[in-house]
Scaffold this active site. Structure first.
Site, PDB file in Angstrom:
ATOM      1  CG  ASP A 272      35.374  42.441  34.260  1.00 15.99           C
ATOM      2  OD1 ASP A 272      34.620  43.402  34.487  1.00 15.99           O
ATOM      3  OD2 ASP A 272      35.592  42.004  33.115  1.00 15.99           O
ATOM      4  CD  GLU A 273      39.093  41.206  31.708  1.00 18.16           C
ATOM      5  OE1 GLU A 273      39.532  40.162  31.223  1.00 18.16           O
ATOM      6  OE2 GLU A 273      38.273  41.939  31.120  1.00 18.16           O
ATOM      7  CB  SER A 274      39.649  47.538  37.415  1.00 21.80           C
ATOM      8  OG  SER A 274      38.462  48.167  37.038  1.00 21.80           O
TER       9      SER A 274
END
Ligand code: TNX
Length: 516
Positions: free
Chosen positions: A327-329
């Protein structure tokens, strides 16, 4: 600051909770309705003329393992000996096996002369016992015997889950929770037939699981002060983890471990600067920001690290899933993100596990045999739909319904608010099957309610945010859609309240619920 406000509010709420519900049921009290169970059972046929009364002569027969668990619940509460025997007996609670109930289903038949619980698998017997304990008076949770009133309501229940996966998540990275706290939580979630516990074991702040090939991960990333705001710290040794896996399995809960990557890796990089592209150790971070760290996708050492971690984690995890975050990279360029997933998703399979990740991994064509954890909102998500069309499965964790770290409302202490306030009716008011357009129900494995830990520290903080909302998610996951009914749910939940009070659980006394 939010954490201390939460603690203060809980302490203030406690005497109120106890005072209003400590009277206990009277001996004349009528039995609990067969239909009062949480989560709602698939089918119940009450027969009020056929109630069963547990007496000093009652025995428990059949399956010694789950029968032993039942005896451990009933003996201290009733004061009766309740011996376990293998043969048939009058006046008994019999636990047996028969085909036809699926992996987790069961049938409970209560008659005046005996109780029979039948299931195909051990999990079904476990689930049946959770139902049975809710059919007994709330005083079952207390230790004072009141012998006269151990009545189980007559009739038949046929029950089985709508979805195979009903989960919740604890975030050990933002604030570490000890093995003892995790065990207590497992006890509490298992009552509602939650059967997966996802542990978020690494993030920017801390690294919480021993990895032998990379010892500095926990020496540095698990050190004191690695919690949000410089709190706490700590990590699970391999022995701690294995013990938790076994403890959970006894209660029909499968542990799902997560190492978050290629983002959320600042703690790993403070321990091993060679995991950054410039080889300079970043400063430790205990703030709540996300999306600034990334593994160095072009370097081979990154894949040696990832493979070691996946191998060691797979070795100590009997469950089928290994969660790789994803997630949220935001600090990983899109092409690098895809290149990373192309190498890492097959590594999970190499070690015998099903790759599981936040729904962003669905952007990768390599995710076709993976499970995606959907954490968005109700709308079109083309990359999720494409991955599902290619074969990926879904676990539904819509943030505005299932995120247990969102505040209940503007006034309750603790929690975040980026996905909105989530009162019990909001957590209950959705259907996994229709949440996302164009997703066939067969692609949905189930539901999970994550509890991120930025604002929580203690067991009380966990319980306050998890309960009662997690029960709404448990019912969404277990009960047939035909039983979905808010008036019924809120009445059943209200009647359950005294059990939590007796158990010492600091739940949110939601104003939506008619608490007994
Ligand atoms: C988003 S949801 C995150 C986490 C935070 C959480 C706080 C998701 C996959 N990532 O990093 O802890 O919000 O609510």
């Amino acid at each position: 600051m939010r954490v201390s406000r939460l603690a203060v509010a809980l302490v203030m709420a406690l005497p109120l909770v106890t005072a209003s519900t400590s009277a206990g049921p009277s001996p004349e009290r009528t039995p609990i309705a067969l239909t009062s169970v949480l989560p709602a059972v698939a089918e119940a046929t009450p027969d009020p003329g056929d109630d069963f009364r547990i007496t000093s002569g009652t025995t428990i027969t059949g399956d010694a393992d789950i029968g032993g668990q039942l005896a451990a619940i009933l003996r201290p509460a009733t004061g009766f000996a309740l011996p376990i025997s293998t043969g048939p007996a009058e006046n008994s609670i019999r636990l047996g096996r028969e085909p036809g109930h699926g992996a987790e289903g069961y049938r409970l038949t209560v008659r005046r002369d005996g109780v029979e619980l039948l299931a195909t698998e051990r999990a079904g017997l476990f689930n049946g016992v959770q139902t049975l304990r809710q059919l007994l008076p709330a005083a079952i949770e207390a230790d004072s015997p009141r012998r006269a009133k151990w009545i189980i309501p007559g009739g038949t229940i046929n029950d089985r889950p709508r979805y195979a996966y009903r989960g919740t998540m604890l975030d050990l990275a933002r604030h570490f929770h000890s093995p003892g706290e995790i065990r207590t939580h497992i006890d509490r979630i298992a009552r509602f037939k939650i059967n997966h516990l996802h542990l978020h074991l690494s993030d920017d702040q801390g690294w919480r699981i021993q990895i032998d090939a990379w010892p500095r991960l926990t020496e540095v990333g698990g050190a004191p002060g690695t919690g949000v705001g410089g709190d706490g710290g700590g990590f699970l040794t391999k022995q701690d983890y294995r013990d938790l896996v076994r403890y959970a399995a006894d209660r029909n809960v499968t542990i799902v471990p997560e190492i978050d990557m290629p983002g959320h890796v600042n703690a790993a990089q403070t321990a091993y600067p060679e995991l950054t592209c410039d080889r300079v150790a970043p400063r430790p971070r205990t703030d709540m920001r996300v999306g600034y760290s990334t593994l160095c996708v072009r370097e081979e050492i990154t894949y040696r690290f990832v493979e070691d971690v996946i191998r060691e984690l797979a070795e100590m995890t009997p469950g089928p899933y290994l969660h790789i975050g994803g997630d949220e990279s935001f600090a990983t360029p899109h092409g690098s993100y895809l290149a990373f997933q192309r190498r890492v998703l097959p590594l999970v399979e190499k070690y015998g596990k099903i790759p599981y990740g936040w729904h962003e991994i669905g952007q990768s064509p390599a995710a076709a045999r993976s499970v995606l954890q959907f954490w968005g909102r109700e709308r079109n998500h083309p990359s999720v739909a494409t991955a599902v069309a290619a074969g990926a499965k879904l676990i539904m964790s819509p943030a505005n319904r299932t995120y247990l770290d969102m505040e209940y409302d503007r006034l309750t202490p603790g929690g975040l608010d980026w996905a909105g306030a989530i009162e019990v009716s909001t957590a209950y008011g959705w259907d996994p099957a229709t949440l996302l357009p164009g997703i066939p129900e067969a692609s949905i494995l189930g539901v999970e309610a994550p509890l991120w830990s930025e604002t929580l520290r203690t067991e009380d903080d966990i319980e306050f945010l998890a309960f009662p909302r997690l029960v709404a998610i448990a019912e969404i996951g277990w009960s047939p859609r035909a039983t979905h009914d808010w008036p019924s749910f809120r009445a059943r939940l209200g009647a359950y309240g005294p059990r939590w009070v007796r158990d010492g659980l600091r739940f949110h006394r939601s104003p939506e619920i008619p608490w007994s």
